[in-house]
Design an enzyme around this catalytic site. Structure first.
Site, short mmCIF file in Angstrom:
data_model
loop_
_atom_site.label_atom_id
_atom_site.label_comp_id
_atom_site.label_asym_id
_atom_site.label_seq_id
_atom_site.Cartn_x
_atom_site.Cartn_y
_atom_site.Cartn_z
N SER A 84 24.50 33.19 34.89
CA SER A 84 23.26 32.62 34.34
C SER A 84 22.97 33.14 32.94
O SER A 84 22.53 32.39 32.07
CB SER A 84 22.07 32.97 35.22
OG SER A 84 22.16 32.31 36.44
N GLY B 82 20.98 33.97 46.35
CA GLY B 82 21.39 33.99 44.94
C GLY B 82 22.67 34.74 44.59
O GLY B 82 22.83 35.14 43.44
N TYR C 238 14.92 32.86 24.83
CA TYR C 238 14.65 32.87 26.28
C TYR C 238 13.65 31.75 26.64
O TYR C 238 13.65 31.23 27.75
CB TYR C 238 14.15 34.25 26.70
CG TYR C 238 14.32 34.53 28.18
CD1 TYR C 238 15.59 34.56 28.76
CD2 TYR C 238 13.23 34.76 29.00
CE1 TYR C 238 15.76 34.81 30.12
CE2 TYR C 238 13.39 35.02 30.36
CZ TYR C 238 14.65 35.04 30.90
OH TYR C 238 14.80 35.29 32.24
N SER D 23 26.82 38.60 40.06
CA SER D 23 25.42 38.27 40.37
C SER D 23 24.61 39.53 40.67
O SER D 23 25.09 40.45 41.34
CB SER D 23 25.34 37.38 41.61
OG SER D 23 25.90 36.13 41.36
N ASP E 256 18.83 24.79 49.05
CA ASP E 256 18.56 24.38 47.67
C ASP E 256 17.06 24.48 47.46
O ASP E 256 16.29 23.73 48.08
CB ASP E 256 19.04 22.93 47.47
CG ASP E 256 18.82 22.46 46.05
OD1 ASP E 256 18.07 23.13 45.29
OD2 ASP E 256 19.40 21.42 45.68
N VAL E 257 16.63 25.40 46.61
CA VAL E 257 15.18 25.65 46.49
C VAL E 257 14.43 24.54 45.76
O VAL E 257 13.21 24.56 45.67
CB VAL E 257 14.87 27.02 45.82
CG1 VAL E 257 15.43 28.17 46.64
CG2 VAL E 257 15.34 27.07 44.38
N LYS F 177 9.22 32.79 33.97
CA LYS F 177 9.13 34.16 34.52
C LYS F 177 7.68 34.66 34.50
O LYS F 177 7.29 35.42 35.37
CB LYS F 177 10.04 35.12 33.74
CG LYS F 177 11.55 34.86 33.92
CD LYS F 177 12.00 35.05 35.35
CE LYS F 177 13.51 35.08 35.48
NZ LYS F 177 13.95 34.93 36.89
N THR G 212 25.88 38.05 33.51
CA THR G 212 26.13 37.25 34.72
C THR G 212 26.37 35.80 34.29
O THR G 212 26.20 35.46 33.12
CB THR G 212 24.90 37.26 35.67
OG1 THR G 212 23.82 36.62 34.99
CG2 THR G 212 24.49 38.66 36.07
N ALA H 125 17.61 27.11 34.20
CA ALA H 125 17.09 26.26 33.12
C ALA H 125 18.30 25.63 32.44
O ALA H 125 19.39 26.23 32.42
CB ALA H 125 16.30 27.09 32.11
P1 NDP Z 1 23.66 34.26 38.79
O1 NDP Z 1 24.09 33.03 38.05
O2 NDP Z 1 24.71 35.13 39.32
O3 NDP Z 1 22.66 33.86 39.97
C1 NDP Z 1 21.76 32.79 39.88
C2 NDP Z 1 21.64 32.21 41.27
O4 NDP Z 1 20.63 31.20 41.29
C3 NDP Z 1 22.92 31.54 41.76
O5 NDP Z 1 23.32 32.10 42.98
C4 NDP Z 1 22.51 30.09 41.94
O6 NDP Z 1 23.14 29.44 43.04
C5 NDP Z 1 21.04 30.23 42.23
N1 NDP Z 1 20.33 28.96 42.08
C6 NDP Z 1 20.12 28.24 40.95
N2 NDP Z 1 19.48 27.09 41.26
C7 NDP Z 1 19.27 27.10 42.61
C8 NDP Z 1 18.67 26.20 43.53
N3 NDP Z 1 18.13 25.02 43.13
N4 NDP Z 1 18.64 26.53 44.84
C9 NDP Z 1 19.16 27.69 45.27
N5 NDP Z 1 19.75 28.59 44.45
C10 NDP Z 1 19.82 28.29 43.13
O7 NDP Z 1 22.72 35.04 37.74
P2 NDP Z 1 21.84 36.37 37.84
O8 NDP Z 1 22.34 37.24 38.91
O9 NDP Z 1 21.74 36.87 36.45
O10 NDP Z 1 20.40 35.79 38.23
C11 NDP Z 1 19.66 36.20 39.37
C12 NDP Z 1 18.20 36.39 39.00
O11 NDP Z 1 18.08 37.53 38.14
C13 NDP Z 1 17.57 35.23 38.25
O12 NDP Z 1 16.24 35.06 38.67
C14 NDP Z 1 17.59 35.73 36.82
O13 NDP Z 1 16.63 35.07 36.00
C15 NDP Z 1 17.25 37.18 37.06
N6 NDP Z 1 17.49 38.09 35.93
C16 NDP Z 1 18.69 38.13 35.32
C17 NDP Z 1 18.92 39.00 34.26
C18 NDP Z 1 20.24 39.04 33.57
O14 NDP Z 1 20.31 39.58 32.47
N7 NDP Z 1 21.31 38.53 34.15
C19 NDP Z 1 17.86 39.90 33.78
C20 NDP Z 1 16.64 39.82 34.53
C21 NDP Z 1 16.46 38.93 35.56
P3 NDP Z 1 24.43 28.47 42.80
O15 NDP Z 1 25.36 29.24 41.89
O16 NDP Z 1 24.96 28.27 44.17
O17 NDP Z 1 23.89 27.24 42.14
#
Ligand code: NDP
Length: 257
Positions: free
Chosen positions: A198, A14, A158, A20, A67-68, A165, A196, A98
């Site tokens: 996402s 991730g 959310y 990230s 790819d999950v 979650k 980030t 999402a």
């Molecule tokens: P990022 O966008 O940096 O990371 C999200 C990651 O998910 C990316 O590396 C993306 O890969 C990967 N991903 C999405 N779909 C797939 C898939 N089908 N297969 C493999 N990888 C996938 O965001 P964050 O660092 O914020 O998110 C990381 C985690 O932290 C998530 O679970 C998020 O919900 C959680 N989180 C985030 C918070 C926040 O405020 N940011 C707070 C609490 C939890 P690619 O880019 O290559 O598609």
């Protein structure tokens, strides 16, 4: 620098860019002596990861596509990891997705497809990767995923991700029971809001950040490095008695009414 994870093979899933959460985790794990194996989905993420690793003088053990959403991709990735690394000692699951259309307005308007996509990538994937990683976690170890307060409480916008979650956190408990007999622990970090890629998809995200600064006991934002150190703790032997747990790294925000 510590040696908490010296010679341990840890898989990190991730990292999309330097913002990230998984990148903050990478730095903590590397500084604790871990051998790091990375998975990525998009080619663009791989390129960004390679640049970041080079710039920070972090030498990965290797990088593999995963790819999950796709069982075959997960099986292949972990087969390759197992063949190359031998034993896996830890896994960081930091992936979620999402559609942005679903991250605003009413939860009741969530489409069936949008619901299934969020559950598939953000929750089911933890079970799928645990199943594959477990085959190579022959010396026990730790699995850590990333969750958010929206699992426990209604956080405006959310929506479908909060429900995913909640499923993820329940999965942490069920998986902890499954793999506990193999000496593997499964835990989650529940981070406060962090800017980030996402997070940008969640409508009104800036408000969620400012309210933490205003109301959380520590009166400050959470960053990727804090989540990185908490994840390091959960993966390390220091947390050897902890499993099925959700550890809040949110400046204490979740305790405030
Ligand atoms: P990022 O966008 O940096 O990371 C999200 C990651 O998910 C990316 O590396 C993306 O890969 C990967 N991903 C999405 N779909 C797939 C898939 N089908 N297969 C493999 N990888 C996938 O965001 P964050 O660092 O914020 O998110 C990381 C985690 O932290 C998530 O679970 C998020 O919900 C959680 N989180 C985030 C918070 C926040 O405020 N940011 C707070 C609490 C939890 P690619 O880019 O290559 O598609």
């Amino acid at each position: 620098m510590t040696s908490l994870l010296k010679d341990k093979n840890i898989v990190v899933m991730g990292v999309a860019n330097n913002r990230s959460i998984a990148w903050g985790i990478t730095k903590s794990l590397y500084n604790a002596g871990a051998n790091l194996i990375f998975t990525y989905r998009q080619e663009r993420s791989k390129q960004k990861l390679e640049k970041l690793l080079e710039k920070n003088e972090i030498k990965p053990k290797f990088i593999v596509s995963c790819d999950v959403e796709d069982d075959e991709s997960i099986e292949q990735a972990f087969q390759e990891i197992g063949e190359n690394a031998g034993t896996i000692h830890g896994l960081v699951h930091s992936v979620a997705f999402a559609n942005t259309d679903e991250l605003k307005g009413d939860y009741a308007d969530t489409s069936r497809d949008g619901y299934l996509t969020a559950q598939n990538i953000s929750a089911y994937s933890l079970a799928a990767v645990t199943r594959e990683a477990r085959k190579f976690m022959t010396e026990g170890g730790g699995i850590v995923t990333q969750t958010y307060l929206g699992a426990e409480r209604v956080v405006p916008n959310y929506n479908v991700m909060g429900v995913a979650k909640a499923a993820l956190e329940a999965s942490v408990r069920y998986l902890a029971e499954d793999v506990g007999k193999d000496g593997i622990r499964v835990n989650a970090v529940s981070a406060g809001p962090i800017r980030t890629l996402s997070a940008k998809g969640v409508s009104g995200f800036n408000d969620k950040m400012s309210v933490v600064e205003e109301k959380a006991p520590l009166r400050r934002q959470v960053d990727q490095d804090q989540v990185g150190d908490a994840t390091l703790f959960l993966l390390s032997d220091l947390a050897r008695g902890v499993t099925g747990e959700v550890l809040h790294v949110d400046s204490g925000f979740h305790i405030v009414a």
